[in-house]
Design an enzyme around this catalytic site. Structure first.
Site, mmCIF file in Angstrom:
data_model
loop_
_atom_site.group_PDB
_atom_site.id
_atom_site.type_symbol
_atom_site.label_atom_id
_atom_site.label_comp_id
_atom_site.label_asym_id
_atom_site.label_seq_id
_atom_site.Cartn_x
_atom_site.Cartn_y
_atom_site.Cartn_z
ATOM 1 N N HIS A 158 12.976 21.791 50.768
ATOM 2 C CA HIS A 158 13.626 22.167 52.034
ATOM 3 C C HIS A 158 13.828 20.938 52.935
ATOM 4 C CE1 HIS A 158 12.360 26.352 51.023
ATOM 5 N NE2 HIS A 158 11.281 25.718 50.570
ATOM 6 N N SER A 160 30.678 -1.696 60.952
ATOM 7 C CA SER A 160 31.490 -0.901 61.863
ATOM 8 C C SER A 160 32.353 -1.845 62.674
ATOM 9 C CB SER A 160 30.588 -0.100 62.799
ATOM 10 O OG SER A 160 31.294 0.268 63.968
ATOM 11 N N LYS A 212 25.655 -1.761 62.865
ATOM 12 C CA LYS A 212 25.791 -0.774 61.791
ATOM 13 C C LYS A 212 26.027 -1.379 60.422
ATOM 14 C CE LYS A 212 27.313 3.166 62.298
ATOM 15 N NZ LYS A 212 27.175 4.582 62.409
ATOM 16 N N GLU A 246 28.839 7.548 50.494
ATOM 17 C CA GLU A 246 29.535 8.680 51.124
ATOM 18 C C GLU A 246 30.766 9.088 50.315
ATOM 19 O OE1 GLU A 246 29.215 6.238 54.943
ATOM 20 O OE2 GLU A 246 29.627 8.255 55.680
#
Ligand code: ARG
Length: 463
Positions: A161, A282, A288, A295
């Site tokens: 979970h 970024s 970043k 992704e």
């Protein structure tokens, strides 16, 4: 006959040429040009067989076979004049062959149809993709084995979970994916074995009256045997559906792993550091480092499963044998295969480059009361408590630690004895995460020795 229709192969039957919209919806050359190498291999095998069976003069077959090599070299060199009015790769190749060698080209299509031709070409293409998928998976599994071996005893939190459950080893987690990708490999191998029958010689749908030798072309093209039913041979796209199904399952696995890498590489987790090669910065936030490759792999299942659903939907309800609907099979498979191979390569690169942050893994493993089950098991084993009671005692201790704002090993013995008088100092041993994972020695369990055994088994398996 108009000038326009004289271009078409069936010029004898039709008075007027197709209009532009018809040509646009009908043509597949824009994408099926990818089948050129397979189409030419199939035609060369067919021509050789026609000569061997005496259906074609040797000299014609030789001219055809030679001319087809010229066509192939033109396609490879990028100088081939593809023509939309010639609809597809089969007619483009044949028309060019005619320009190159003249009349003998017209004899190539004896005893075959584009229906068995396209089914043959496409099978050969998908068969290659099964091999490419197996190769890609083998490389990825190799990368995972390196990670698993290095970190066979590194402790990290195991989750259910997405809540801390029990400590596991890094190697064990890597090996979970090895099992998944191993099954994927098996699926591509199975699909390949099943699809490896030659449709060539099924002709339009009924077979042919010419004394062809389908075994000969099957062997020449590396098929195990000719497909046994000509109707089935031209109308079957199971091989593509099976490839797409295997690709979809594999893409699900890749997506799950990619998701874990996205989570693990976040500042909140810091379980892994991905290499710069597979990350981007970024344009506005200088701090970043984004896990873009992960992704995108996570997302590719969208197009791969989309292609799968699309082709299932195209095939559903089609009567035997060939229908033009089936021309819609190729773009889906091409796109899915490209997406899958790219994802496998990117995942392989990412896994090879990534660094697991052992310290962060271990710190996280020790938090969240991850050894609560070990404590309960200890109460059962040493104090002979029924498991349900042990569960209750442990739960009370967890609640106490939570109130104190500490982890289980930081409770004092006196505090523990306040909940159950029988607890002794020995209990602290099982509260450590190293001991916890080392104790899980059941077959397939997370203990480092089990992980090492599985790594060895896979290394042997992959040879
Ligand atoms: N371009 C066609 C396809 O991809 C080739 C087969 C055409 N056959 C036919 N009978 N029109 O399906």
């Amino acid at each position: 006959m108009t000038d326009q229709s004289s271009n078409a192969m069936w010029g004898g039957r039709f008075a007027a040429g197709p209009d532009a919209i018809m040509e646009a919806i009908n043509a597949s050359i824009g994408f099926d040009k990818r089948l050129a190498p397979q189409d030419i291999a199939g035609s060369r095998a067919h021509a050789a067989m026609l000569a061997a069976t005496g259906i074609l003069r040797d000299s014609d077959a030789a001219a055809i076979r030679e001319g087809l090599l010229t066509v192939l070299s033109e396609i490879e060199a990028g100088s081939f004049p593809f023509r939309t009015d010639l609809e597809d790769i089969h007619m483009n190749v044949e028309a060019r062959l005619k320009e190159l060698i003249g009349d003998p080209a017209g004899r190539l299509h004896t005893a075959r149809s584009r229906n068995d031709q396209v089914s043959t070409d496409f099978r050969l293409w998908v068969r290659d993709q099964c091999d490419a998928a197996v190769d890609g998976l083998r490389a990825l599994i190799g990368a995972l084995l390196v990670q698993a071996e290095a970190g066979a005893d590194w402790v990290m939190p195991g989750f259910t979970h997405l809540q801390t459950a029990q400590p596991v080893t890094w190697g064990h987690h890597m090996m979970a994916y090895v099992e998944m990708f191993g099954r994927d490999m098996g699926r591509f191998r199975d699909a390949r074995a099943r699809m490896n029958e030659s449709p060539l010689g099924a002709a339009a749908l009924a077979g042919t009256s010419f004394p062809i030798d389908r075994h000969m072309t099957a062997t020449a093209l590396g098929f195990d045997r000719p497909a046994a039913n000509s109707l089935d041979a031209v109308s079957d796209r199971d091989f593509a559906l099976e490839f797409l199904s295997a690709a979809s399952i594999c893409a699900v696995h890749l997506s799950r792993f990619a998701e874990e890498l996205v989570i693990w590489s976040s500042a909140q987790f810091r379980f892994v550091t991905l290499s710069d090669r597979f990350s981007t910065g970024s344009s506005i936030m200088p701090q970043k480092k984004n896990p873009d490759a992960a992704e995108l792999i996570r997302a590719k299942i969208g197009r791969i499963l989309g292609a799968t659903v699309a082709l299932f939907t195209v095939m559903k309800g089609l009567p035997l044998a060939y229908s033009k609907d089936m021309q819609e099979d190729k773009e889906q498979v091409f796109d899915a295969a490209d997406s899958l191979m790219l994802s496998l390569a990117a995942m392989d690169g990412m896994v090879r480059d990534m660094t697991a942050n052992r310290g962060a893994l271990e710190t996280a493993a020790a938090s969240g009361f991850s050894t609560a089950t070990d404590l309960a098991d200890w109460l059962v084993r040493v104090l002979d408590l029924p498991f349900r009671e042990a569960h209750h005692v442990t739960g009370t201790l967890v609640a106490m630690a939570e109130r104190k704002g500490c982890d289980l090993p930081e409770l004092t013995l006196a505090e523990m004895q306040g909940i159950h008088a029988g607890i002794t100092a020995d209990v602290f041993e099982v509260l450590g995460v190293q001991n916890s994972v080392a104790s899980r020695t059941s077959y397939g369990g997370t203990a480092p020795d089990q992980v090492r055994a599985q790594v060895a088994r896979w290394k042997e398996k992959l040879g």
